[in-house]
Design a protein around this motif. Structure first.
Motif, PDB file in Angstrom:
ATOM      1  N   ALA A 115       4.004 -35.221   7.549  1.00  0.00           N
ATOM      2  CA  ALA A 115       4.086 -36.361   8.468  1.00  0.00           C
ATOM      3  C   ALA A 115       4.225 -37.672   7.710  1.00  0.00           C
ATOM      4  CB  ALA A 115       2.851 -36.401   9.373  1.00  0.00           C
ATOM      5  N   LEU A 116       3.490 -37.822   6.605  1.00  0.00           N
ATOM      6  CA  LEU A 116       3.627 -39.016   5.782  1.00  0.00           C
ATOM      7  C   LEU A 116       5.034 -39.127   5.203  1.00  0.00           C
ATOM      8  CD1 LEU A 116       0.209 -38.813   3.924  1.00  0.00           C
ATOM      9  CD2 LEU A 116       0.941 -40.732   5.351  1.00  0.00           C
ATOM     10  N   GLN A 117       5.563 -38.010   4.716  1.00  0.00           N
ATOM     11  CA  GLN A 117       6.916 -38.021   4.154  1.00  0.00           C
ATOM     12  C   GLN A 117       7.953 -38.402   5.207  1.00  0.00           C
ATOM     13  OE1 GLN A 117       9.159 -34.291   3.645  1.00  0.00           O
ATOM     14  NE2 GLN A 117       9.189 -34.745   1.453  1.00  0.00           N
ATOM     15  N   LEU A 118       7.848 -37.810   6.397  1.00  0.00           N
ATOM     16  CA  LEU A 118       8.797 -38.114   7.467  1.00  0.00           C
ATOM     17  C   LEU A 118       8.738 -39.581   7.864  1.00  0.00           C
ATOM     18  CD1 LEU A 118       8.192 -34.910   9.588  1.00  0.00           C
ATOM     19  CD2 LEU A 118      10.373 -35.549   8.539  1.00  0.00           C
ATOM     20  N   ALA A 119       7.520 -40.122   7.966  1.00  0.00           N
ATOM     21  CA  ALA A 119       7.374 -41.534   8.323  1.00  0.00           C
ATOM     22  C   ALA A 119       8.028 -42.427   7.282  1.00  0.00           C
ATOM     23  CB  ALA A 119       5.904 -41.880   8.482  1.00  0.00           C
ATOM     24  N   GLU A 120       7.882 -42.071   6.016  1.00  0.00           N
ATOM     25  CA  GLU A 120       8.501 -42.856   4.953  1.00  0.00           C
ATOM     26  C   GLU A 120      10.026 -42.752   4.993  1.00  0.00           C
ATOM     27  OE1 GLU A 120       6.752 -41.737   1.251  1.00  0.00           O
ATOM     28  OE2 GLU A 120       4.841 -42.732   1.686  1.00  0.00           O
ATOM     29  N   GLN A 121      10.539 -41.668   5.547  1.00  0.00           N
ATOM     30  CA  GLN A 121      11.978 -41.489   5.692  1.00  0.00           C
ATOM     31  C   GLN A 121      12.523 -42.146   6.952  1.00  0.00           C
ATOM     32  OE1 GLN A 121      12.455 -37.226   5.507  1.00  0.00           O
ATOM     33  NE2 GLN A 121      12.173 -37.139   3.288  1.00  0.00           N
ATOM     34  N   GLY A 122      11.650 -42.818   7.695  1.00  0.00           N
ATOM     35  CA  GLY A 122      12.085 -43.535   8.886  1.00  0.00           C
ATOM     36  C   GLY A 122      12.030 -42.731  10.166  1.00  0.00           C
ATOM     37  N   VAL A 123      11.331 -41.589  10.156  1.00  0.00           N
ATOM     38  CA  VAL A 123      11.181 -40.766  11.354  1.00  0.00           C
ATOM     39  C   VAL A 123       9.734 -40.881  11.833  1.00  0.00           C
ATOM     40  CG1 VAL A 123      11.416 -38.471  12.372  1.00  0.00           C
ATOM     41  CG2 VAL A 123      12.916 -39.159  10.481  1.00  0.00           C
TER      42      VAL A 123
END
Length: 214
Positions: A115-123
Motif C-alpha cells: 500500500a505504501l509503494q502504490l501510494a508513492e506511485q500515485g495510486v
C-alpha cells in the motif's frame, strides 16, 4: 476514476465502512479472498491466484467467475497479482480488503508495504478488515473523517521528520521520530484529525469500532 476493491485472504468483517467502500467499486478476488464475496453480497469480475488455498467447495460456488490461474512457484503473492490485474483494468485507486489478520502474518506485513509503494506511485490505496483501517500518509496534509474517541496510531516504516498531528488527544508539531519508535501508538481522535508528514514513510492505522474484549 475507477476504484477497485481487492478481496484478500485475511479477516474481513462486513461492517458499514466496508459496505461503503464496496459501493460503486469494481472487485477482484485474490485466491482464498473469494470466501468473503458471499458474506458481502458481491460478485467479483475476476478471481486470480495460484488457488493453492481454495477449497473445492468454494470453487464449486463460483463456477462462472473468470479465473486467472498462476503456478504456485510464482514471484508475486496472490494479492499483488490481483493489484496488477486491477491496474491493468484502469484502477485509479485501490482498497485492500482483508489485508490484516489471517494465518499469514508475512502476507499482512506485505500488504502494508504494498500500500505504501502504490501510494508513492500515485495510486491512492487504503487497507481494511472492516474493523480497522490503514492509510499510507502522503508527504502533505491529510484529513480523516473519524469520530471523536476513535483510537489510532501512526506507524513509521522509516525515520520520520516533520510529523504533525492535530485533532487528537496527544497532538504533535513537526516531530522527528526514529524508525521503530512507539511514540505515536494509541492516540485518540478529538476533532477533525489532520496528519502532516514532511519526510519518511508512515501508515495511519485507525480503529473506528470499539476494540473487542475477551
Amino acid at each position: 476514476m475507477s476504484r477497485f476493491v481487492i478481496l484478500l485472504g485475511g479477516d474481513l468483517f462486513p461492517t458499514p465502512r466496508v459496505k461503503r467502500a464496496l459501493a460503486g467499486a469494481r472487485l477482484i478476488a485474490a485466491d482464498s479472498g473469494m470466501r468473503h464475496a458471499a458474506a458481502l453480497g458481491v460478485a467479483p469480475e475476476l478471481w486470480t491466484g495460484d488457488f493453492d488455498s481454495v477449497p473445492e467447495q468454494l470453487l464449486a460456488e463460483w463456477p462462472d467467475t473468470p479465473r486467472q490461474v498462476f503456478p504456485a512457484g510464482k514471484d508475486k503473492t496472490d494479492g499483488e497479482l490481483a493489484v496488477d490485474a486491477a491496474r491493468a483494468r484502469g484502477a485509479t485507486s485501490l482498497v485492500l480488503a482483508g489485508a490484516f489478520g489471517g494465518a499469514r502474518a508475512d502476507h499482512a506485513y506485505l500488504h502494508l508495504a504494498l500500500a505504501l509503494q502504490l501510494a508513492e506511485q500515485g495510486v491512492p490505496t487504503s487497507l481494511t478488515d472492516g474493523a480497522q483501517d490503514g492509510h499510507p500518509l502522503p508527504r502533505r496534509l491529510a484529513r480523516f473523517d473519524y469520530q471523536p474517541g476513535t483510537l489510532f496510531s501512526v506507524i513509521g516504516f522509516s525515520d520520520l521528520a516533520g510529523l504533525s498531528v492535530r485533532g487528537a488527544r496527544w497532538p504533535l508539531d513537526r516531530m522527528s521520530m526514529p524508525f521503530g519508535s512507539s511514540l505515536t501508538i494509541s492516540n485518540e481522535v478529538t476533532g477533525v484529525l489532520e496528519v502532516e508528514l514532511e519526510s519518511g514513510r508512515a501508515m495511519l492505522i485507525a480503529h473506528p469500532y470499539p476494540l473487542p474484549t475477551f
